[in-house]
Design a protein around this motif. Structure first.
Motif, PDB file in Angstrom:
ATOM      1  N   GLY A 350       0.812  -1.209   0.000  1.00 33.15           N
ATOM      2  CA  GLY A 350       0.000   0.000   0.000  1.00 33.15           C
ATOM      3  C   GLY A 350       0.844   1.256   0.000  1.00 33.15           C
ATOM      4  N   ASP A 351       0.465   2.214   0.852  1.00 33.37           N
ATOM      5  CA  ASP A 351       1.207   3.472   0.936  1.00 33.37           C
ATOM      6  C   ASP A 351       2.132   3.511   2.139  1.00 33.37           C
ATOM      7  OD1 ASP A 351      -0.638   3.597   2.939  1.00 33.37           O
ATOM      8  OD2 ASP A 351      -1.429   5.582   2.407  1.00 33.37           O
ATOM      9  N   ALA A 352       2.426   2.339   2.711  1.00 33.91           N
ATOM     10  CA  ALA A 352       3.276   2.297   3.908  1.00 33.91           C
ATOM     11  C   ALA A 352       4.659   2.870   3.639  1.00 33.91           C
ATOM     12  CB  ALA A 352       3.383   0.861   4.421  1.00 33.91           C
ATOM     13  N   LEU A 353       5.220   2.579   2.459  1.00 30.15           N
ATOM     14  CA  LEU A 353       6.567   3.054   2.154  1.00 30.15           C
ATOM     15  C   LEU A 353       6.587   4.569   1.996  1.00 30.15           C
ATOM     16  CD1 LEU A 353       9.502   2.467   1.567  1.00 30.15           C
ATOM     17  CD2 LEU A 353       8.879   1.941  -0.804  1.00 30.15           C
ATOM     18  N   GLN A 354       5.621   5.115   1.269  1.00 33.25           N
ATOM     19  CA  GLN A 354       5.585   6.563   1.079  1.00 33.25           C
ATOM     20  C   GLN A 354       5.352   7.283   2.398  1.00 33.25           C
ATOM     21  OE1 GLN A 354       6.501   7.959  -1.686  1.00 33.25           O
ATOM     22  NE2 GLN A 354       6.715   5.935  -2.626  1.00 33.25           N
ATOM     23  N   THR A 355       4.489   6.713   3.243  1.00 33.94           N
ATOM     24  CA  THR A 355       4.244   7.307   4.559  1.00 33.94           C
ATOM     25  C   THR A 355       5.515   7.321   5.397  1.00 33.94           C
ATOM     26  OG1 THR A 355       1.943   6.555   4.520  1.00 33.94           O
ATOM     27  CG2 THR A 355       2.879   7.117   6.669  1.00 33.94           C
ATOM     28  N   THR A 356       6.268   6.236   5.357  1.00 31.41           N
ATOM     29  CA  THR A 356       7.523   6.158   6.121  1.00 31.41           C
ATOM     30  C   THR A 356       8.551   7.133   5.577  1.00 31.41           C
ATOM     31  OG1 THR A 356       7.078   3.819   6.567  1.00 31.41           O
ATOM     32  CG2 THR A 356       9.322   4.589   6.937  1.00 31.41           C
TER      33      THR A 356
END
Length: 368
Positions: A350-356
């Motif tokens: 999902g967007d976990a990488l962008q959020t991190t």
């Protein structure tokens, strides 16, 4: 913390940059902490100033070179168009033009270095970091110096891990060559295209100044790259501390910790980059758990991850996501490895990488 110190291998430019940063950073001791709102506001202002001033330096440089071009045409070739492909006929023009362009470009480069080093020192101050003599051999300090000077990370092993173990030698040589000529090649191509377009449109008088927006835009882009990388490196110690603390809270057994470290090693090799944040992460992991890093086969690591319990899966996936984001710019191979890990655990990235990535670049805690 036992990082891979490399101050003794710095060249003259890197040593000069490091000395400049020490003078510009006024803190006596580092304070690894989350960034406050005023810290982020200050860093955004520094970024805007760096981009604006570097763009202005490029515009002034191109304008001076353009003005010199007009003057030399009138003085040496009677206002006619000097021949680029037959320089022998206009040897005096090209000698003077080349000398002036070289001098102006050198002054432009020095101005950019001055602006970027000052602003990176300001970012370090805002982030709570110190460049005192006692911290001089820490990899973070040399890493920030290289970021400010737009110098690639040195090719070396990190705590037993060779990030370039699977990298193509030809690919690395090509990357280095392109890195070195990116500005010169771009400006040369634009000048040639501009000569054709402006000559056909009858706007020859603008021809010497065709490179002004290109130089300004390119310098602004380089400044944005540099400040973005400096922010990631300045936020690295906080992100690393939090990642290791989260792994400690997971209370994994020896097998789980080995799995986590093997997954981190795979991502570092996939990055093909001895990034200072990876040096910090490996040093902190070894200090916390006493496990030496190694480079296993990813298929074997993925199988172990798929067979792990839920707590271990979550801890390893969180650590892998942070590891990938710690570099700032993410390689496609890193993303493929991360997506493969999530798929092995029947989870979606999902967007976990962008959020991190955003969290690290803003110096925030994971729980914010």
């Amino acid at each position: 913390m036992d990082t891979e110190a490399d101050v003794e291998r710095l060249n003259v430019v890197e040593r000069t940059g490091l000395a400049f940063l020490r003078r510009g950073c006024t803190r006596d001791d580092s304070e690894i902490r989350p960034w406050r709102d005023e810290d982020r506001a200050r860093i955004r202002r520094l970024q805007a100033w760096a981009i604006g001033l570097c763009g202005l330096a490029g515009a002034v440089s191109a304008s001076l070179i353009g003005a010199a071009d007009l003057w030399l045409r009138e003085a040496l070739v009677s206002g006619s168009e000097p021949s680029f492909f037959s320089p022998g006929r206009d040897a005096a023009y090209w000698a003077w033009y080349g000398g002036i362009a070289l001098l102006v470009s050198l002054l432009e480069l020095l101005a950019m270095y001055w602006v970027l080093l000052r602003n990176v020192a300001g970012i370090a101050n805002a982030a709570g970091l110190s460049f005192s003599q006692g911290d001089a051999e820490d990899v973070l300090v040399t890493g920030l110096s290289r970021a400010a000077l737009d110098i690639p990370n040195p090719r070396r092993a990190l705590h037993g891990i060779d990030p370039y173990a699977r990298a193509s030698r030809l690919k690395m040589l090509a990357y280095t060559a392109l890195y070195r000529i990116k500005v010169g090649a771009t400006s040369f191509v634009v000048r040639i295209l501009a000569r054709r377009v402006l000559a056909r449109s009858g706007l020859r008088v603008l021809l010497p100044f065709a490179a002004v927006p290109v130089f300004a835009g390119w310098n602004a882009l380089i400044a944005w790259w540099v400040i973005r990388e400096a922010r990631v490196r300045a936020a690295g110690p906080l992100a690393v501390r939090e990642a290791v603390a989260a792994l400690e809270r997971a209370h994994l057994g020896e097998d789980g910790l080995r799995l986590a470290l093997d997954a981190v090693a795979e991502l570092i090799v996939a990055a093909e980059d001895a990034h200072p944040n990876y040096d910090l992460l490996l040093a902190r992991l070894r200090e916390a758990f006493g496990i030496e890093a190694r480079i296993p086969e990813w298929t074997e690591v993925r199988a172990r991850l798929a067979d792990a319990d839920t707590r271990t899966r979550h801890a390893v996936l969180d650590l892998m996501t942070t590891t990938t984001a710690l570099r700032g710019r993410i390689r496609r191979r890193q993303r493929r490895v991360l997506e493969s890990a999530y798929a092995a655990c029947d989870a979606r990235l999902g967007d976990a990488l962008q959020t991190t990535r955003r969290r690290i670049a803003e110096g925030r805690c994971a729980l914010e």
